[in-house]
Design an enzyme around this catalytic site. Sequence first.
Site, PDB file in Angstrom:
ATOM      1  N   ARG A  59       0.857  -1.180   0.000  1.00  0.00           N
ATOM      2  CA  ARG A  59       0.000   0.000   0.000  1.00  0.00           C
ATOM      3  C   ARG A  59       0.896   1.234   0.000  1.00  0.00           C
ATOM      4  NH1 ARG A  59      -1.736   2.615   4.436  1.00  0.00           N
ATOM      5  NH2 ARG A  59      -0.180   2.484   6.040  1.00  0.00           N
ATOM      6  N   ARG A 103      -2.514  10.880   1.726  1.00  0.00           N
ATOM      7  CA  ARG A 103      -3.344  11.652   2.665  1.00  0.00           C
ATOM      8  C   ARG A 103      -4.014  12.794   1.920  1.00  0.00           C
ATOM      9  NH1 ARG A 103       1.392  12.482   6.950  1.00  0.00           N
ATOM     10  NH2 ARG A 103       1.484  10.370   7.768  1.00  0.00           N
ATOM     11  N   ARG A 119      20.327  -5.642  -0.449  1.00  0.00           N
ATOM     12  CA  ARG A 119      20.824  -4.454  -1.142  1.00  0.00           C
ATOM     13  C   ARG A 119      21.806  -3.776  -0.203  1.00  0.00           C
ATOM     14  NH1 ARG A 119      21.450  -3.250  -6.100  1.00  0.00           N
ATOM     15  NH2 ARG A 119      20.978  -1.021  -5.936  1.00  0.00           N
ATOM     16  N   ARG A 169      19.341   9.643  -1.488  1.00  0.00           N
ATOM     17  CA  ARG A 169      18.931  10.729  -0.597  1.00  0.00           C
ATOM     18  C   ARG A 169      20.151  11.437  -0.018  1.00  0.00           C
ATOM     19  NH1 ARG A 169      16.354   8.193   4.963  1.00  0.00           N
ATOM     20  NH2 ARG A 169      18.120   6.892   5.533  1.00  0.00           N
ATOM     21  N   GLU A 197      23.594   9.228   0.136  1.00  0.00           N
ATOM     22  CA  GLU A 197      23.369   7.799   0.313  1.00  0.00           C
ATOM     23  C   GLU A 197      23.141   7.176  -1.063  1.00  0.00           C
ATOM     24  OE1 GLU A 197      20.846   7.384   3.769  1.00  0.00           O
ATOM     25  OE2 GLU A 197      19.982   5.582   2.863  1.00  0.00           O
ATOM     26  N   TYR A 206      13.213  -6.401   7.164  1.00  0.00           N
ATOM     27  CA  TYR A 206      13.389  -5.014   7.574  1.00  0.00           C
ATOM     28  C   TYR A 206      12.609  -4.794   8.870  1.00  0.00           C
ATOM     29  CZ  TYR A 206      13.547  -0.123   8.151  1.00  0.00           C
ATOM     30  OH  TYR A 206      13.757   1.103   8.717  1.00  0.00           O
ATOM     31  N   ASP A 230      12.081  -1.735  12.011  1.00  0.00           N
ATOM     32  CA  ASP A 230      12.449  -0.462  12.596  1.00  0.00           C
ATOM     33  C   ASP A 230      13.034  -0.716  13.989  1.00  0.00           C
ATOM     34  OD1 ASP A 230      12.028   1.589  10.755  1.00  0.00           O
ATOM     35  OD2 ASP A 230       9.858   1.528  11.045  1.00  0.00           O
TER      36      ASP A 230
HETATM   37  C1  LIG Z   1      19.471   3.288   5.985  1.00  0.00           C
HETATM   38  C2  LIG Z   1      18.609   2.855   7.133  1.00  0.00           C
HETATM   39  C3  LIG Z   1      17.784   3.791   7.755  1.00  0.00           C
HETATM   40  C4  LIG Z   1      16.973   3.400   8.813  1.00  0.00           C
HETATM   41  N1  LIG Z   1      16.177   4.327   9.423  1.00  0.00           N
HETATM   42  C5  LIG Z   1      15.426   3.971  10.480  1.00  0.00           C
HETATM   43  C6  LIG Z   1      14.603   4.932  11.132  1.00  0.00           C
HETATM   44  O1  LIG Z   1      14.536   6.105  10.739  1.00  0.00           O
HETATM   45  N2  LIG Z   1      13.879   4.527  12.209  1.00  0.00           N
HETATM   46  C7  LIG Z   1      13.915   3.231  12.659  1.00  0.00           C
HETATM   47  O2  LIG Z   1      13.243   2.922  13.644  1.00  0.00           O
HETATM   48  N3  LIG Z   1      14.698   2.310  12.067  1.00  0.00           N
HETATM   49  C8  LIG Z   1      15.453   2.644  10.991  1.00  0.00           C
HETATM   50  N4  LIG Z   1      16.255   1.713  10.385  1.00  0.00           N
HETATM   51  C9  LIG Z   1      16.270   0.341  10.920  1.00  0.00           C
HETATM   52  C10 LIG Z   1      17.297   0.176  12.060  1.00  0.00           C
HETATM   53  O3  LIG Z   1      18.581   0.395  11.540  1.00  0.00           O
HETATM   54  C11 LIG Z   1      17.156  -1.227  12.627  1.00  0.00           C
HETATM   55  O4  LIG Z   1      15.890  -1.393  13.193  1.00  0.00           O
HETATM   56  C12 LIG Z   1      18.168  -1.558  13.730  1.00  0.00           C
HETATM   57  O5  LIG Z   1      19.448  -1.086  13.430  1.00  0.00           O
HETATM   58  C13 LIG Z   1      18.206  -3.058  13.892  1.00  0.00           C
HETATM   59  O6  LIG Z   1      19.023  -3.390  14.987  1.00  0.00           O
HETATM   60  P1  LIG Z   1      19.681  -4.839  15.020  1.00  0.00           P
HETATM   61  O7  LIG Z   1      20.394  -4.936  16.297  1.00  0.00           O
HETATM   62  O8  LIG Z   1      18.662  -5.877  14.696  1.00  0.00           O
HETATM   63  O9  LIG Z   1      20.672  -4.873  13.774  1.00  0.00           O
HETATM   64  P2  LIG Z   1      22.029  -4.076  13.534  1.00  0.00           P
HETATM   65  O10 LIG Z   1      21.881  -2.668  13.896  1.00  0.00           O
HETATM   66  O11 LIG Z   1      22.461  -4.409  12.155  1.00  0.00           O
HETATM   67  O12 LIG Z   1      23.021  -4.752  14.574  1.00  0.00           O
HETATM   68  C14 LIG Z   1      23.543  -6.056  14.375  1.00  0.00           C
HETATM   69  C15 LIG Z   1      24.962  -6.013  14.909  1.00  0.00           C
HETATM   70  O13 LIG Z   1      25.510  -7.348  14.869  1.00  0.00           O
HETATM   71  C16 LIG Z   1      26.851  -7.242  14.495  1.00  0.00           C
HETATM   72  N5  LIG Z   1      27.284  -8.529  13.943  1.00  0.00           N
HETATM   73  C17 LIG Z   1      26.821  -9.136  12.832  1.00  0.00           C
HETATM   74  N6  LIG Z   1      27.456 -10.295  12.646  1.00  0.00           N
HETATM   75  C18 LIG Z   1      28.338 -10.421  13.671  1.00  0.00           C
HETATM   76  C19 LIG Z   1      29.292 -11.405  14.011  1.00  0.00           C
HETATM   77  N7  LIG Z   1      29.487 -12.491  13.260  1.00  0.00           N
HETATM   78  N8  LIG Z   1      30.034 -11.241  15.133  1.00  0.00           N
HETATM   79  C20 LIG Z   1      29.868 -10.125  15.916  1.00  0.00           C
HETATM   80  N9  LIG Z   1      28.981  -9.163  15.613  1.00  0.00           N
HETATM   81  C21 LIG Z   1      28.231  -9.311  14.508  1.00  0.00           C
HETATM   82  C22 LIG Z   1      26.852  -6.127  13.446  1.00  0.00           C
HETATM   83  O14 LIG Z   1      28.156  -5.576  13.242  1.00  0.00           O
HETATM   84  C23 LIG Z   1      25.878  -5.149  14.049  1.00  0.00           C
HETATM   85  O15 LIG Z   1      26.510  -4.189  14.882  1.00  0.00           O
HETATM   86  C24 LIG Z   1      17.012   2.053   9.268  1.00  0.00           C
HETATM   87  C25 LIG Z   1      17.840   1.118   8.636  1.00  0.00           C
HETATM   88  C26 LIG Z   1      18.616   1.508   7.571  1.00  0.00           C
HETATM   89  C27 LIG Z   1      19.480   0.475   6.887  1.00  0.00           C
END
Ligand SMILES: Cc1cc2nc3c(=O)[nH]c(=O)nc-3n(C[C@H](O)[C@H](O)[C@H](O)COP(=O)(O)OP(=O)(O)OC[C@H]3O[C@@H](n4cnc5c(N)ncnc54)[C@H](O)[C@@H]3O)c2cc1C
Length: 391
Positions: free
Chosen positions: A185, A189, A264, A301, A325, A373, A375
């Site tokens: 979707r 607005r 990606r 962006r 980016e 994905y 947040d």
């Molecule tokens: C460009 C972009 C913009 C975004 N904007 C928003 C936003 O505006 N608002 C929002 O709420 N969310 C946003 N997000 C989403 C947000 O980034 C994620 O929700 C959040 O970072 C997820 O946290 P995580 O811990 O699951 O993953 P990650 O932040 O990826 O953390 C995983 C960690 O595990 C580590 N790791 C992986 N493999 C290993 C290994 N083998 N050994 C040791 N360490 C390891 C990585 O290095 C990393 O630090 C965005 C994401 C992107 C890509």
Amino acid sequence: MMGAYMNIRDHDRKYDYLVVGAGMYGAAIARVLTDQGFRVLVVERKDHIGGAAFTHEEDGIMIYDYGAHIFHTSDERVWDFVRRFADFREYIHEPKAFYKGKLYSLPFNMNTFREMWGITAPQQAKEIIEKQIAASGFAAKEPSNLEEQAIRLVGTDVYEKLIKGYTEKQWGRPCSELPASIIRRIPVRYEYNNHYFDDKYQGLPADGYTAMVSRMLDGVDVMTGTDFLDPANRTELTPLANRIIYSGQIDAYYGYCYGPLEYRGLRFETLHVPEEECFAGGAYQEAAVVNYTDVEVPWTRITEHKLFAEERNVANVTGSIITREYSAKWHPGEDAFYPVADDENRTRYEKYRKLAEQEKEVLFGGRLGSYRYMDMDDVIAAALSDAGMMI
Ligand SMILES: Cc1cc2nc3c(=O)[nH]c(=O)nc-3n(C[C@H](O)[C@H](O)[C@H](O)COP(=O)(O)OP(=O)(O)OC[C@H]3O[C@@H](n4cnc5c(N)ncnc54)[C@H](O)[C@@H]3O)c2cc1C
């Protein structure tokens, strides 16, 4: 102990949990388990904590190294949790789109339609969109690709100017070759409202996400610069804890035995912009985030970091710092950003998920462990409930 490298051989303590990844998920689950009295060790591959939400300060400006991150949630439990670790100040996200020299408001709302067609009444906008949908011939049939799906939802003008180029850059493929399922979707607005998110709570941690995650990890043992999947590390670290919570890529954990899951990638280019290139008021662009929606501009962006600051303009800074980016082809081993959730990858992920289900002592979590994905509020909510299940 943060940021320092602990020598594993000197370290004979036994942990209840080994958390792999110091992103938002790993830090949140480590916090909850530590609060419950468990001994937790967090290992992080990078030399910093915070994962994709990592921020650092430069010239008094908070830089969002992996793209702008805005915290937004309607989940009271998550909101209460994060405010234990940061003072949040309200920030309402109102990004813009830039198409062939003209700015448009996002998300699609009456401001956008006024900018596009010079109209002011919601009824006029509805009629234009409905007419374009009818003329496209896509309204009545099941969409066979993203292009058809987008046009049947918002008509041709919005699609051509604000969706097509951006989406093609983002996924590296023509919209006519992308699955319709990517866009279920498109929020439209018929009111004057540029607020990108609808959530009840929206804001930014006043001193950045890294400081917030650091406070979450207060009192937790953390080893940065340690890749858990490095065979020597895995052999040494695994016996240190009874259970593992793994927030890295699920396919990497299993040695890509069913083949790599596709992502990606993103490339970031951060530039210091001299004052003379900023317009009146000291800003480089009109909003903290501007999406470039024509395919001719290579970046998707631009984030202008100081525009997230409360005063928009930081007093001791001349000029500005921006990050372009770029969406990029991703190769295994590089930072993985957006899962390519097509049928082939979904089927492959299911196979990994079945392997993961059989694990008794390993829990997969976070955006990479779940191959979707999410947040920040989603991963925190997941961490809170996963911690509840583990205990
Ligand atoms: C460009 C972009 C913009 C975004 N904007 C928003 C936003 O505006 N608002 C929002 O709420 N969310 C946003 N997000 C989403 C947000 O980034 C994620 O929700 C959040 O970072 C997820 O946290 P995580 O811990 O699951 O993953 P990650 O932040 O990826 O953390 C995983 C960690 O595990 C580590 N790791 C992986 N493999 C290993 C290994 N083998 N050994 C040791 N360490 C390891 C990585 O290095 C990393 O630090 C965005 C994401 C992107 C890509």
